[in-house]
Motif scaffolding. Structure first.
Motif, short mmCIF file in Angstrom:
data_model
loop_
_atom_site.label_atom_id
_atom_site.label_comp_id
_atom_site.label_asym_id
_atom_site.label_seq_id
_atom_site.Cartn_x
_atom_site.Cartn_y
_atom_site.Cartn_z
N ASP A 95 -21.36 -13.02 -86.32
CA ASP A 95 -20.43 -11.92 -86.61
C ASP A 95 -20.13 -11.11 -85.36
O ASP A 95 -18.99 -10.72 -85.11
N LEU A 96 -21.17 -10.85 -84.55
CA LEU A 96 -20.96 -10.11 -83.31
C LEU A 96 -20.08 -10.90 -82.34
O LEU A 96 -19.24 -10.32 -81.64
N ALA A 97 -20.24 -12.20 -82.30
CA ALA A 97 -19.40 -13.04 -81.43
C ALA A 97 -17.94 -12.96 -81.87
O ALA A 97 -17.04 -12.86 -81.03
N THR A 98 -17.71 -12.96 -83.17
CA THR A 98 -16.34 -12.84 -83.69
C THR A 98 -15.74 -11.49 -83.30
O THR A 98 -14.59 -11.41 -82.86
N LEU A 99 -16.52 -10.43 -83.45
CA LEU A 99 -16.03 -9.10 -83.07
C LEU A 99 -15.73 -9.03 -81.58
O LEU A 99 -14.72 -8.45 -81.17
N ALA A 100 -16.58 -9.63 -80.74
CA ALA A 100 -16.35 -9.63 -79.30
C ALA A 100 -15.07 -10.38 -78.96
O ALA A 100 -14.29 -9.94 -78.11
N GLU A 101 -14.84 -11.51 -79.62
CA GLU A 101 -13.60 -12.27 -79.40
C GLU A 101 -12.37 -11.46 -79.79
O GLU A 101 -11.38 -11.43 -79.07
N LEU A 102 -12.43 -10.79 -80.95
CA LEU A 102 -11.30 -9.97 -81.39
C LEU A 102 -11.04 -8.83 -80.42
O LEU A 102 -9.88 -8.51 -80.11
N ALA A 103 -12.10 -8.22 -79.90
CA ALA A 103 -11.93 -7.14 -78.93
C ALA A 103 -11.33 -7.68 -77.64
O ALA A 103 -10.43 -7.06 -77.05
N ALA A 104 -11.79 -8.85 -77.18
CA ALA A 104 -11.26 -9.46 -75.96
C ALA A 104 -9.79 -9.81 -76.10
O ALA A 104 -9.02 -9.71 -75.14
N GLU A 105 -9.38 -10.20 -77.30
CA GLU A 105 -7.98 -10.55 -77.57
C GLU A 105 -7.13 -9.31 -77.84
O GLU A 105 -5.94 -9.41 -78.10
#
Length: 153
Positions: A95-105
């Protein structure tokens, strides 16, 4: 939806994201509510409980006050209401990886109110606990910092 905040500064922008009304504290809230999310705990959690409509629910998601919630005798007797706490249990890595990806995008925005070296974690923690930071605190590791934001001195 009504938002209750600790200061006028913390309420800025909440109307833009859907709040019909923004209150400082619970003053002025005189009608029973169906659902409340409380991150303060202590005496505020007790006050929130008392504002619930029959069948209402309080979701306790934090305890920033650091004070105990002392319910008067029989405060929980009466029409059915519920108090539930929220705790992240289990593995949150995916879940944290998904949030990090969304923030990066840039599909997810994060308000950053403090940024500095991890060696200043005590300062960051005190600022967060003292509610002097609006947004998140970012601790830099190995001299890295969030692009586009100046580091704190």
């Amino acid at each position: 939806m009504i938002a209750s905040v600790g200061s006028l500064a913390r309420g800025q922008g909440l109307a833009d994201v859907g709040a019909d009304e923004v209150l400082i504290g619970l003053e002025g809230l005189d009608q029973p509510v169906d659902v409340m999310i409380d991150s303060v705990g202590g005496s505020q959690l007790v006050a929130v409980w008392n504002l619930l409509a029959p069948g209402g629910s309080v979701q306790s998601v934090g305890w920033t006050s650091g004070e105990p919630a002392v319910f008067p005798p029989y405060a929980t007797v009466g029409p059915a209401k519920s108090l539930t706490s929220f705790v992240i249990e289990g593995h949150a890595g995916a879940d944290l990886a998904t949030l990090a990806e969304l923030a990066a995008e840039e599909a997810l925005t994060v308000d950053i109110g403090w940024q500095g070296s991890w060696e200043r974690f005590v300062e960051a923690a005190e600022a967060l606990h003292g509610r002097r930071v609006s947004g998140k605190a970012i601790l830099e590791v190995s001299g890295r910092h969030t692009p586009g934001l100046p580091p704190q001195n």
